[in-house]
Design an enzyme around this catalytic site. Structure first.
Site, PDB file in Angstrom:
ATOM      1  N   ARG A 192      52.930 -15.880 -14.907  1.00 34.09           N
ATOM      2  CA  ARG A 192      51.917 -16.467 -15.797  1.00 34.09           C
ATOM      3  C   ARG A 192      50.493 -16.037 -15.425  1.00 34.09           C
ATOM      4  NH1 ARG A 192      53.332 -22.544 -16.909  1.00 34.09           N
ATOM      5  NH2 ARG A 192      52.313 -22.115 -18.890  1.00 34.09           N
ATOM      6  N   ARG A 225      54.697 -35.150 -15.982  1.00 33.35           N
ATOM      7  CA  ARG A 225      53.581 -34.300 -16.430  1.00 33.35           C
ATOM      8  C   ARG A 225      53.560 -34.223 -17.956  1.00 33.35           C
ATOM      9  NH1 ARG A 225      54.243 -28.691 -14.673  1.00 33.35           N
ATOM     10  NH2 ARG A 225      52.478 -28.516 -16.095  1.00 33.35           N
ATOM     11  N   LYS A 255      50.711 -33.271 -25.528  1.00 33.70           N
ATOM     12  CA  LYS A 255      50.094 -32.837 -24.252  1.00 33.70           C
ATOM     13  C   LYS A 255      49.373 -31.513 -24.470  1.00 33.70           C
ATOM     14  CE  LYS A 255      52.691 -30.573 -21.104  1.00 33.70           C
ATOM     15  NZ  LYS A 255      52.191 -29.240 -20.732  1.00 33.70           N
ATOM     16  N   ASN A 256      50.032 -30.578 -25.155  1.00 30.74           N
ATOM     17  CA  ASN A 256      49.467 -29.228 -25.275  1.00 30.74           C
ATOM     18  C   ASN A 256      48.389 -29.130 -26.334  1.00 30.74           C
ATOM     19  OD1 ASN A 256      51.121 -28.566 -23.201  1.00 30.74           O
ATOM     20  ND2 ASN A 256      52.613 -27.448 -24.430  1.00 30.74           N
ATOM     21  N   ASP A 291      59.718 -23.962 -24.937  1.00 28.91           N
ATOM     22  CA  ASP A 291      59.743 -25.272 -24.260  1.00 28.91           C
ATOM     23  C   ASP A 291      60.944 -26.108 -24.660  1.00 28.91           C
ATOM     24  OD1 ASP A 291      56.122 -25.734 -24.366  1.00 28.91           O
ATOM     25  OD2 ASP A 291      57.408 -24.479 -23.143  1.00 28.91           O
ATOM     26  N   CYS A 307      54.465 -19.750 -11.086  1.00 33.89           N
ATOM     27  CA  CYS A 307      55.054 -21.088 -11.131  1.00 33.89           C
ATOM     28  C   CYS A 307      56.551 -20.881 -11.364  1.00 33.89           C
ATOM     29  CB  CYS A 307      54.438 -21.935 -12.241  1.00 33.89           C
ATOM     30  SG  CYS A 307      54.876 -21.325 -13.847  1.00 33.89           S
TER      31      CYS A 307
HETATM   32  C1  EPZ Z   1      51.310 -22.708 -23.285  1.00 34.43           C
HETATM   33  O1  EPZ Z   1      51.242 -22.129 -22.000  1.00 34.43           O
HETATM   34  C2  EPZ Z   1      51.958 -24.065 -23.083  1.00 34.43           C
HETATM   35  N1  EPZ Z   1      51.121 -24.872 -22.195  1.00 34.43           N
HETATM   36  C3  EPZ Z   1      53.348 -23.871 -22.463  1.00 34.43           C
HETATM   37  O2  EPZ Z   1      53.954 -25.157 -22.347  1.00 34.43           O
HETATM   38  C4  EPZ Z   1      54.188 -23.015 -23.416  1.00 34.43           C
HETATM   39  O3  EPZ Z   1      55.456 -22.789 -22.838  1.00 34.43           O
HETATM   40  C5  EPZ Z   1      53.470 -21.675 -23.652  1.00 34.43           C
HETATM   41  O4  EPZ Z   1      52.137 -21.917 -24.163  1.00 34.43           O
HETATM   42  C6  EPZ Z   1      54.211 -20.793 -24.641  1.00 34.43           C
HETATM   43  O5  EPZ Z   1      54.350 -21.475 -25.861  1.00 34.43           O
HETATM   44  C7  EPZ Z   1      50.020 -25.473 -22.688  1.00 34.43           C
HETATM   45  O6  EPZ Z   1      49.691 -25.345 -23.864  1.00 34.43           O
HETATM   46  C8  EPZ Z   1      49.213 -26.293 -21.729  1.00 34.43           C
HETATM   47  P1  EPZ Z   1      51.000 -18.282 -22.947  1.00 34.43           P
HETATM   48  P2  EPZ Z   1      50.359 -20.780 -21.766  1.00 34.43           P
HETATM   49  O7  EPZ Z   1      49.676 -17.858 -22.441  1.00 34.43           O
HETATM   50  O8  EPZ Z   1      49.147 -20.805 -22.611  1.00 34.43           O
HETATM   51  C9  EPZ Z   1      51.956 -14.205 -20.828  1.00 34.43           C
HETATM   52  C10 EPZ Z   1      54.997 -26.925 -21.248  1.00 34.43           C
HETATM   53  O9  EPZ Z   1      56.152 -27.058 -20.806  1.00 34.43           O
HETATM   54  N2  EPZ Z   1      50.509 -14.126 -20.542  1.00 34.43           N
HETATM   55  O10 EPZ Z   1      51.220 -18.376 -24.423  1.00 34.43           O
HETATM   56  O11 EPZ Z   1      50.209 -20.612 -20.299  1.00 34.43           O
HETATM   57  C11 EPZ Z   1      52.626 -15.292 -20.024  1.00 34.43           C
HETATM   58  O12 EPZ Z   1      52.959 -14.816 -18.739  1.00 34.43           O
HETATM   59  C12 EPZ Z   1      54.265 -25.617 -21.018  1.00 34.43           C
HETATM   60  O13 EPZ Z   1      54.361 -27.798 -21.901  1.00 34.43           O
HETATM   61  C13 EPZ Z   1      49.988 -12.966 -20.008  1.00 34.43           C
HETATM   62  O14 EPZ Z   1      50.703 -11.992 -19.763  1.00 34.43           O
HETATM   63  O15 EPZ Z   1      51.375 -19.697 -22.311  1.00 34.43           O
HETATM   64  C14 EPZ Z   1      53.836 -15.608 -20.856  1.00 34.43           C
HETATM   65  O16 EPZ Z   1      54.862 -14.691 -20.532  1.00 34.43           O
HETATM   66  C15 EPZ Z   1      55.081 -24.625 -20.206  1.00 34.43           C
HETATM   67  N3  EPZ Z   1      48.658 -12.910 -19.725  1.00 34.43           N
HETATM   68  C16 EPZ Z   1      53.360 -15.367 -22.292  1.00 34.43           C
HETATM   69  O17 EPZ Z   1      52.162 -14.597 -22.189  1.00 34.43           O
HETATM   70  C17 EPZ Z   1      47.822 -13.971 -19.980  1.00 34.43           C
HETATM   71  O18 EPZ Z   1      46.599 -13.847 -19.728  1.00 34.43           O
HETATM   72  C18 EPZ Z   1      53.028 -16.636 -23.058  1.00 34.43           C
HETATM   73  O19 EPZ Z   1      52.112 -17.354 -22.274  1.00 34.43           O
HETATM   74  C19 EPZ Z   1      48.372 -15.132 -20.549  1.00 34.43           C
HETATM   75  C20 EPZ Z   1      49.708 -15.196 -20.819  1.00 34.43           C
END
Ligand code: EPZ
Length: 420
Positions: free
Chosen positions: A120, A394, A22-23, A301, A115
């Site tokens: 996020r 999802r 998915k990701n 995850d 969420c």
């Molecule tokens: C991706 O989400 C995945 N989703 C998530 O999987 C996964 O948990 C996550 O990466 C971490 O590995 C997809 O790929 C579609 P991040 P993403 O940006 O990109 C902070 C699932 O269950 N952050 O790496 O949204 C954020 O708040 C989902 O399949 C900022 O502060 O994750 C978090 O604490 C859930 N500012 C951390 O970074 C930003 O602009 C990691 O988030 C972006 C993120």
């Protein structure tokens, strides 16, 4: 929306086919906006997140259709580049921001609401677009971006997966070279870079913390087979260990799951790496210590499925969730099943026992929902997992069918108010 009824199940034995990630597929769908030619994605997973992002691409003027086992997208003419409403429904919609901006010079994206697992924000995505020369303005709860993109150095304060993907995609059509520092290193980043390269992009360093993109005039269409879903594979590996089973996870890649496999092995589970997949056999005998981190650390995850394993393993296990600020929502539901879990901020301490008690529990987010299904397999008595928002569908394709085919006693009962 669905309700799953799970009975105490025997050890899971047999083979599970792991689907496309998915990701990995979500950013590939977003990347299709970078070209006016056709993008063909093989073996797209049947997931509601994939369907929803395709709707977003259609709202931007893309044409989406299926041909046998291919998802086809052609974004010849892009219109009304906005993903405002979709952003509220699915955070991954933010991934079209970079491609829209790079292709049309404009994008309008709703600021994501929080969420279940945390606030996020998208500040790093916006920092990257601004560094590439976009004008970024806030307007009535949405962000408007405009401008011609030029190569730049982008430092990500956190190795954000989505921000790395968004900036990398935008940079493919920027004038000049872009360097992304402290980039995320997940396998899905490498998969996206491989696909973009097949489309004509010039990218190096994907999978490391420094990615360099030399912008080009235009990208072409391509035909791409995504990697398999390491989180689905990891979830099913936990299911095998929780039930003391013996599962061959066909298509799973050990090199994408090293952190999980090491932790399972340390706790007594047998892990065998075959050319066609992974075999997981036996039970966990030792409590565990899990610290979630960006890749290649232990994936956040898989924290929830691993917590279920800890709940059913005598001894004290300790979890530290360093990625998201509120990712223990499943602990409350597991307590309803008799689990002994103490949560203090980012830490959770689990006093494991031999089994849980069946109960009626609620899905709070995608991975927590899957974990509750696994908990039901190892509980005394019936467990009813209510998933009214449809979280599980999802991210897990035909989850009850895949589990039932290896011996799980699980039924899906469509919720009476389920939309047809
Ligand atoms: C991706 O989400 C995945 N989703 C998530 O999987 C996964 O948990 C996550 O990466 C971490 O590995 C997809 O790929 C579609 P991040 P993403 O940006 O990109 C902070 C699932 O269950 N952050 O790496 O949204 C954020 O708040 C989902 O399949 C900022 O502060 O994750 C978090 O604490 C859930 N500012 C951390 O970074 C930003 O602009 C990691 O988030 C972006 C993120």
């Amino acid at each position: 929306m669905a309700i799953f009824v799970v009975q105490p199940s025997p050890p899971l034995i047999g083979e599970i086919e792991i689907g496309s990630s998915k990701n990995a597929v979500l950013p590939l769908i977003a990347a299709s906006l970078l070209t006016g030619e056709t993008m063909r994605i093989d073996r797209p997973p049947a997931l509601s997140d994939v369907e929803m992002l395709c709707q977003v691409v259609e709202s931007c003027g893309g044409r989406v259709w299926k041909e046998q086992d291919q998802l086809c997208i052609e974004a010849a003419e892009l219109v009304s580049p906005t993903v405002e409403d979709a952003m509220r429904r699915m955070r991954a919609s933010v991934l079209v921001m970079g491609p829209l901006l790079a292709r049309t010079g404009r994008a309008r994206v709703a600021l994501p609401g929080g969420c279940a697992i945390g606030q996020r924000p998208i500040d790093l995505h916006l920092k990257g677009m601004s560094a590439l020369g976009a004008q970024v303005t806030l307007h009535q709860g949405a962000v408007e971006l405009s401008g011609t993109l030029r190569g730049a150095v982008v430092y990500l304060d956190t190795p954000s997966v989505g921000a790395t993907e968004n900036v990398m995609m935008a940079a493919t059509l920027a004038k000049g070279a872009t360097r992304i520092e402290n980039a995320a290193k997940e396998p899905e980043i490498i998969d996206l870079a491989n696909c973009l390269t097949m489309m004509g992009a010039h990218i190096s360093g994907a999978g490391s913390s420094t990615i360099v993109v030399d912008g080009v005039e235009a990208l072409q269409g391509t035909h791409y087979l995504p990697i398999t879903d390491r989180i689905e594979a990891g979830t099913m590996a936990c299911a095998a260990a929780i039930t003391g089973g013996n599962l061959l996870l066909r298509g799973a890649r050990a090199d994408h799951l090293r952190a999980l496999l090491f932790k399972l092995h340390e706790s007594g589970v047998e892990v065998m790496d075959y050319p066609g997949g992974l075999r997981i056999r036996g039970r966990v005998h030792e409590p565990m210590e899990i610290r979630t981190m960006a890749y290649p650390g232990f994936p956040t995850d898989l924290q929830a499925p691993m917590m279920v394993l800890a709940c059913t393993t005598p001894g004290t296990s300790v979890f530290m969730e360093t990625v998201f600020e509120n990712r223990y929502m499943h602990a409350g539901e597991l307590r309803r099943m008799g689990a002994n879990i103490r949560v203090e901020d980012r830490m959770a301490v689990v006093e494991g026992a031999t089994a849980l008690e069946g109960a009626r529990v609620q899905c709070t987010d995608l991975r927590a929902g899957a974990a509750l299904l696994l908990a039901g397999l190892a509980a005394h008595g019936e467990t009813v997992v209510e998933d009214l928002p449809g979280h599980i569908d999802r991210g897990y394709e035909h989850v009850e069918t895949k589990l039932r085919n290896v011996g799980a006693l699980i039924e899906r009962v469509e919720h009476p108010n389920a939309s047809v």
